[in-house]
Motif scaffolding. Structure first.
Motif, PDB file in Angstrom:
ATOM      1  N   GLY A 286     -13.422 -22.320   3.173  1.00 28.17           N
ATOM      2  CA  GLY A 286     -11.912 -22.166   2.252  1.00 28.17           C
ATOM      3  C   GLY A 286     -11.451 -20.904   2.469  1.00 28.17           C
ATOM      4  N   LEU A 287     -10.076 -20.847   1.999  1.00 29.33           N
ATOM      5  CA  LEU A 287      -9.312 -19.722   2.189  1.00 29.33           C
ATOM      6  C   LEU A 287      -9.671 -18.647   1.246  1.00 29.33           C
ATOM      7  CD1 LEU A 287      -5.775 -21.036   2.942  1.00 29.33           C
ATOM      8  CD2 LEU A 287      -7.479 -20.391   4.465  1.00 29.33           C
ATOM      9  N   LEU A 288     -10.075 -18.799   0.017  1.00 29.11           N
ATOM     10  CA  LEU A 288     -10.429 -18.023  -1.017  1.00 29.11           C
ATOM     11  C   LEU A 288     -11.756 -17.361  -0.440  1.00 29.11           C
ATOM     12  CD1 LEU A 288     -10.096 -16.522  -3.557  1.00 29.11           C
ATOM     13  CD2 LEU A 288     -11.467 -18.305  -4.604  1.00 29.11           C
ATOM     14  N   ARG A 289     -12.653 -18.040  -0.001  1.00 31.27           N
ATOM     15  CA  ARG A 289     -14.148 -17.635   0.700  1.00 31.27           C
ATOM     16  C   ARG A 289     -13.770 -16.537   1.629  1.00 31.27           C
ATOM     17  NH1 ARG A 289     -18.737 -21.129   3.179  1.00 31.27           N
ATOM     18  NH2 ARG A 289     -20.053 -19.486   3.814  1.00 31.27           N
ATOM     19  N   SER A 290     -12.804 -17.130   2.411  1.00 28.61           N
ATOM     20  CA  SER A 290     -12.534 -16.500   3.966  1.00 28.61           C
ATOM     21  C   SER A 290     -11.981 -15.023   3.329  1.00 28.61           C
ATOM     22  CB  SER A 290     -11.532 -17.194   4.893  1.00 28.61           C
ATOM     23  OG  SER A 290     -12.471 -18.387   5.211  1.00 28.61           O
ATOM     24  N   THR A 291     -11.070 -15.371   2.706  1.00 20.48           N
ATOM     25  CA  THR A 291     -10.395 -13.884   2.228  1.00 20.48           C
ATOM     26  C   THR A 291     -11.098 -12.882   1.457  1.00 20.48           C
ATOM     27  OG1 THR A 291      -8.306 -15.152   1.668  1.00 20.48           O
ATOM     28  CG2 THR A 291      -8.358 -13.201   0.861  1.00 20.48           C
ATOM     29  N   ALA A 292     -12.073 -13.592   0.709  1.00 21.84           N
ATOM     30  CA  ALA A 292     -13.156 -12.438   0.077  1.00 21.84           C
ATOM     31  C   ALA A 292     -13.962 -12.013   1.022  1.00 21.84           C
ATOM     32  CB  ALA A 292     -13.845 -13.476  -0.790  1.00 21.84           C
ATOM     33  N   LEU A 293     -14.372 -12.652   2.278  1.00 18.67           N
ATOM     34  CA  LEU A 293     -15.201 -12.160   3.183  1.00 18.67           C
ATOM     35  C   LEU A 293     -14.613 -11.253   3.670  1.00 18.67           C
ATOM     36  CD1 LEU A 293     -17.865 -12.490   4.650  1.00 18.67           C
ATOM     37  CD2 LEU A 293     -16.628 -14.195   6.317  1.00 18.67           C
ATOM     38  N   VAL A 294     -13.190 -11.331   4.453  1.00 18.10           N
ATOM     39  CA  VAL A 294     -12.599 -10.423   5.091  1.00 18.10           C
ATOM     40  C   VAL A 294     -12.318  -9.155   4.479  1.00 18.10           C
ATOM     41  CG1 VAL A 294     -10.467  -9.907   6.215  1.00 18.10           C
ATOM     42  CG2 VAL A 294     -11.528 -12.148   6.524  1.00 18.10           C
ATOM     43  N   GLY A 295     -11.999  -9.407   2.943  1.00 13.99           N
ATOM     44  CA  GLY A 295     -11.693  -8.346   2.168  1.00 13.99           C
ATOM     45  C   GLY A 295     -13.041  -7.282   1.883  1.00 13.99           C
TER      46      GLY A 295
ATOM     47  N   ALA B   4     -15.647 -12.519   9.960  1.00 14.49           N
ATOM     48  CA  ALA B   4     -16.399 -11.384   9.525  1.00 14.49           C
ATOM     49  C   ALA B   4     -16.485 -10.264  10.425  1.00 14.49           C
ATOM     50  CB  ALA B   4     -17.664 -11.791   9.153  1.00 14.49           C
ATOM     51  N   ILE B   5     -16.441 -10.790  11.755  1.00 16.18           N
ATOM     52  CA  ILE B   5     -16.736  -9.820  13.076  1.00 16.18           C
ATOM     53  C   ILE B   5     -15.377  -9.078  13.122  1.00 16.18           C
ATOM     54  CG2 ILE B   5     -17.261  -9.451  15.399  1.00 16.18           C
ATOM     55  CD1 ILE B   5     -19.514 -10.560  13.658  1.00 16.18           C
ATOM     56  N   PRO B   6     -14.272  -9.417  13.199  1.00 14.22           N
ATOM     57  CA  PRO B   6     -12.973  -8.589  13.445  1.00 14.22           C
ATOM     58  C   PRO B   6     -12.901  -7.761  12.203  1.00 14.22           C
ATOM     59  CG  PRO B   6     -12.595 -10.739  14.251  1.00 14.22           C
ATOM     60  CD  PRO B   6     -13.788 -11.035  13.539  1.00 14.22           C
ATOM     61  N   ALA B   7     -13.343  -8.313  11.043  1.00 11.77           N
ATOM     62  CA  ALA B   7     -13.067  -7.327   9.679  1.00 11.77           C
ATOM     63  C   ALA B   7     -13.858  -6.407   9.632  1.00 11.77           C
ATOM     64  CB  ALA B   7     -13.287  -8.318   8.443  1.00 11.77           C
ATOM     65  N   ILE B   8     -15.191  -6.303   9.998  1.00 14.86           N
ATOM     66  CA  ILE B   8     -15.977  -5.344  10.034  1.00 14.86           C
ATOM     67  C   ILE B   8     -15.989  -4.127  11.349  1.00 14.86           C
ATOM     68  CG2 ILE B   8     -18.067  -6.158  11.371  1.00 14.86           C
ATOM     69  CD1 ILE B   8     -20.005  -5.215   9.189  1.00 14.86           C
TER      70      ILE B   8
ATOM     71  N   LEU C  65      -7.947   0.384  24.345  1.00 13.63           N
ATOM     72  CA  LEU C  65      -9.260  -0.297  23.776  1.00 13.63           C
ATOM     73  C   LEU C  65      -9.041  -0.910  22.659  1.00 13.63           C
ATOM     74  CD1 LEU C  65     -11.191   3.130  24.729  1.00 13.63           C
ATOM     75  CD2 LEU C  65     -11.508   0.947  25.575  1.00 13.63           C
ATOM     76  N   ILE C  66      -8.338  -0.458  21.575  1.00 14.81           N
ATOM     77  CA  ILE C  66      -8.123  -1.114  20.299  1.00 14.81           C
ATOM     78  C   ILE C  66      -7.334  -2.468  20.480  1.00 14.81           C
ATOM     79  CG2 ILE C  66      -6.217  -0.177  19.339  1.00 14.81           C
ATOM     80  CD1 ILE C  66      -9.503  -0.890  17.713  1.00 14.81           C
ATOM     81  N   SER C  67      -6.413  -2.326  21.462  1.00  6.89           N
ATOM     82  CA  SER C  67      -5.441  -3.609  21.511  1.00  6.89           C
ATOM     83  C   SER C  67      -6.368  -4.641  22.086  1.00  6.89           C
ATOM     84  CB  SER C  67      -4.428  -3.125  22.305  1.00  6.89           C
ATOM     85  OG  SER C  67      -3.606  -2.350  21.839  1.00  6.89           O
ATOM     86  N   LEU C  68      -7.128  -4.282  23.045  1.00  5.70           N
ATOM     87  CA  LEU C  68      -8.114  -5.331  23.579  1.00  5.70           C
ATOM     88  C   LEU C  68      -9.064  -5.815  22.524  1.00  5.70           C
ATOM     89  CD1 LEU C  68      -8.987  -4.043  27.171  1.00  5.70           C
ATOM     90  CD2 LEU C  68      -7.287  -5.719  26.592  1.00  5.70           C
ATOM     91  N   THR C  69      -9.539  -4.933  21.686  1.00  6.35           N
ATOM     92  CA  THR C  69     -10.393  -5.300  20.443  1.00  6.35           C
ATOM     93  C   THR C  69      -9.715  -6.158  19.532  1.00  6.35           C
ATOM     94  OG1 THR C  69     -11.554  -3.101  20.604  1.00  6.35           O
ATOM     95  CG2 THR C  69     -11.487  -4.584  18.613  1.00  6.35           C
ATOM     96  N   GLY C  70      -8.219  -6.053  19.259  1.00  7.84           N
ATOM     97  CA  GLY C  70      -7.394  -6.940  18.547  1.00  7.84           C
ATOM     98  C   GLY C  70      -7.093  -8.191  19.157  1.00  7.84           C
ATOM     99  N   PHE C  71      -7.005  -8.291  20.428  1.00  8.35           N
ATOM    100  CA  PHE C  71      -7.041  -9.514  21.295  1.00  8.35           C
ATOM    101  C   PHE C  71      -8.575 -10.246  21.037  1.00  8.35           C
ATOM    102  CE2 PHE C  71      -8.177 -11.434  25.582  1.00  8.35           C
ATOM    103  CZ  PHE C  71      -7.255 -12.587  25.432  1.00  8.35           C
ATOM    104  N   ALA C  72      -9.602  -9.770  21.241  1.00  9.20           N
ATOM    105  CA  ALA C  72     -10.841 -10.357  21.037  1.00  9.20           C
ATOM    106  C   ALA C  72     -10.898 -10.968  19.583  1.00  9.20           C
ATOM    107  CB  ALA C  72     -11.995  -9.642  21.162  1.00  9.20           C
ATOM    108  N   GLY C  73     -10.550 -10.116  18.541  1.00 10.05           N
ATOM    109  CA  GLY C  73     -10.433 -10.449  17.337  1.00 10.05           C
ATOM    110  C   GLY C  73      -9.542 -11.616  16.762  1.00 10.05           C
ATOM    111  N   ALA C  74      -8.249 -11.880  17.515  1.00  9.82           N
ATOM    112  CA  ALA C  74      -7.493 -12.756  17.543  1.00  9.82           C
ATOM    113  C   ALA C  74      -8.220 -14.313  17.782  1.00  9.82           C
ATOM    114  CB  ALA C  74      -6.211 -12.601  18.234  1.00  9.82           C
ATOM    115  N   ILE C  75      -8.901 -14.057  18.917  1.00  3.65           N
ATOM    116  CA  ILE C  75      -9.702 -15.375  19.305  1.00  3.65           C
ATOM    117  C   ILE C  75     -10.612 -15.636  18.247  1.00  3.65           C
ATOM    118  CG2 ILE C  75     -10.929 -16.471  20.957  1.00  3.65           C
ATOM    119  CD1 ILE C  75      -9.886 -14.364  23.100  1.00  3.65           C
TER     120      ILE C  75
END
Length: 533
Positions: free
Chosen positions: A15-24, A173-177, A155-165
């Motif tokens: 759910g969006l609330l759970r996902s938002t809480a996880l990312v938060g 969780a992985i892009p957030a951490i 490096l961080i732009s390629l990281t952002g590309f991977a995080g978007a996928i």
């Protein structure tokens, strides 16, 4: 099973609330470490010219990172990837990722090479005031540091590309951490590397570069687990690449207007007192805490959902999702802004007034923190409202709105900065005030555009929600002001006493806010997202 025939593991979307809480939560870990990092910065490098030179050299690739990695690129790429997932095959998705990886990587390599070779030219654009004032030592130090920090953009732009996928496949969780590693590397650099350098800030610059490597490498195994590890191919004629570029060009401006305004603040700050860049940095970092933990988290979570709902023509669900996101943003942003204004000096004293950072530095940073905090709600709303446009692959409208907002920011800079600088010597506060005001204009025009296009109509219950929000905020404000009457000045407290009183402030404010919301009728069930895709 061959790589071409295998499919990424299917995982039920939370759910969006759970996902938002996880990312938060993950983002909160990063931000807390970020505050620890900035505390060490304040202790080891303070707010002097060397510190401002480092912050300038760090701001340049960081600004471009926000455009490429978490700004325009993500907003352009995620909707196209969602479209391919909805209507295409797994092989088509892999082909899209491979070609985007090749074109993005090649572009970033070219930009990085040019920037490293022409570092003084880049520094001159952002730090033109240093040359005008004749502060050549600070200028050349910033240029040397930029040669070390700029590859972080690649490096961080390629990281952002991977995080978007990963975000598109609901692996939030992985892009957030991942940003945690930036702070860890900079903390290590500040404590162990900087003391070994003739110029301590050089050690911090190498810490930035190391962080880029660690963040990028960290995400690769998770892409491999999905079977989506890119095999870069450069094909500028590919229709998907052209589509992403077409969406990305205007999105670079539209999604990052607030960042462009902050960049302009940095440029103008170089004409003011030499410490102004550092004052703005420390105050901006505190407004970035709620913005990053909640605003960007909510926008990150709703963008893939809105993109899928738009692709499936789920109009009712689309409106409900956007409605939920806006309420969640305001529920966090309004009390956060009030708390930062009321507690500006206490929180700055607690975090930063040690070592080389003086009481005057805190007093000056508190002024810009209050001004930035006035615009915090708008900063967070922009993230969500812009996502509504980008999910529909409309990047042109935010550009038009962004041009208006940026023009207004420049006019407001003149109106605020000139009198505040020449009369009161607090021109940096005027820069922050102008950015906050232009952010409200930006958010208001984005909202009006969605209403006029018939994309979004507010759902029921908004009046009741506003009553609850105002009630909770008034309770929190009254409680903090009452507590402030009994708390001594933080300037004269020891570190442990500052921490104890600051924790007391937080506990009192949070309790009063939640109590006020409960009294006015807000319940946990009201925070859940009830729309299906």
């Amino acid at each position: 099973m061959s790589e071409e025939s295998s499919t990424p593991p299917v995982k039920k979307a939370p759910g969006l609330l759970r996902s938002t809480a996880l990312v938060g939560i993950m983002t909160m870990m990063s931000r807390v470490l970020g505050l620890a990092r900035d505390v060490l910065f304040a202790r080891y490098i303070g707010a002097g010219p060397d510190a401002s030179a480092f912050f300038l050299a760090f701001k340049i690739p960081n600004f471009l990172r926000r455009l490429f990695a978490e700004g325009a690129f993500a907003q352009a790429f995620v909707p196209v990837l969602s479209e391919y997932r909805t209507s295409g095959s797994v092989d088509a998705v892999r082909g899209l990722i491979d070609r985007i990886a090749g074109c993005l990587g090649l572009s970033l390599i070219a930009i990085t090479v040019v920037a490293v070779v022409a570092a003084p030219a880049f520094t001159a654009v952002w730090g033109v005031g240093l040359l005008v004032k004749g502060e050549t030592a600070m200028f050349w130090l910033a240029s040397d540091l930029l040669r070390i920090t700029f590859p972080y953009l690649l490096l961080i732009s390629l990281t952002g590309f991977a995080g978007a996928i990963l975000n598109s496949y609901d692996r939030f969780a992985i892009p957030a951490i991942t940003p945690v590693f930036l702070n860890v590397c900079l903390i290590v650099a500040a404590v162990f590397v900087s003391p070994l350098m003739d110029e301590p800030v050089v050690g911090l610059a190498w810490g930035v570069l190391a962080a880029g490597v660690v963040q990028f490498v960290f995400q690769l195994p998770f892409l491999a687990h999905l079977g989506l590890l890119p095999r870069p191919k450069v094909d500028w004629k590919d229709p998907a690449v052209k589509k992403v570029l077409t969406l990305m060009a205007p999105a670079m401006f539209g999604v990052s207007v607030s960042q462009i305004n902050l960049m302009l603040d940095t440029m103008l700050a170089t004409f003011l007192q030499s410490e102004s860049i550092a004052w703005l940095y420390y105050s901006d970092r505190l407004t970035e805490l709620p913005l990053g933990v909640f605003g960007i988290a909510i926008a990150t979570v709703v963008l893939p959902t809105l993109s899928r709902q738009f692709s499936k023509n789920t109009h009712e669900g689309y409106g409900t999702t956007l409605d939920w996101a806006l309420r969640m943003v305001m529920l966090i942003a309004v009390p956060a802004a009030i708390a930062l204004i009321v507690l500006a000096k206490p929180v700055l004293f607690t975090l930063f007034q040690y070592g080389k950072t003086s009481v005057n530095d805190v007093n000056m940073a508190a002024l810009s923190l209050c001004a930035y905090s006035l615009g915090l709600t708008a900063f967070m709303l922009i993230k969500v409202l812009a996502s509504a446009y980008f999910s529909r692959q409309d990047t042109r409208t935010p550009v038009r709105i962004g041009i208006i907002a940026m023009g207004a920011n420049m006019v407001l800079n003149l109106l605020f900065v000139v009198p505040l600088h020449f009369i009161y010597q607090i021109g940096h506060m005027g820069l922050a005030m102008a950015t906050a005001c232009s952010a409200f204009l930006n958010a208001g025009l984005l909202y009006r555009g969605l209403r006029r296009a018939g994309v979004y109509q507010p759902g029921s219950g908004w009046l009741r929600f506003f009553v609850q929000l105002v009630g909770g905020s008034i309770c929190m404000f009254a409680a903090l002001m009452a507590a402030a009457y009994y708390v001594p000045s933080f300037e004269f407290l020891a570190w442990l006493d500052r921490c104890i009183y600051m924790a007391l402030y937080v506990a009192i404010g949070l309790f009063a806010y939640v109590l006020g919301l409960a009294i006015t009728g807000l319940r946990p069930g009201h925070l859940r997202h009830h729309s299906s895709e």
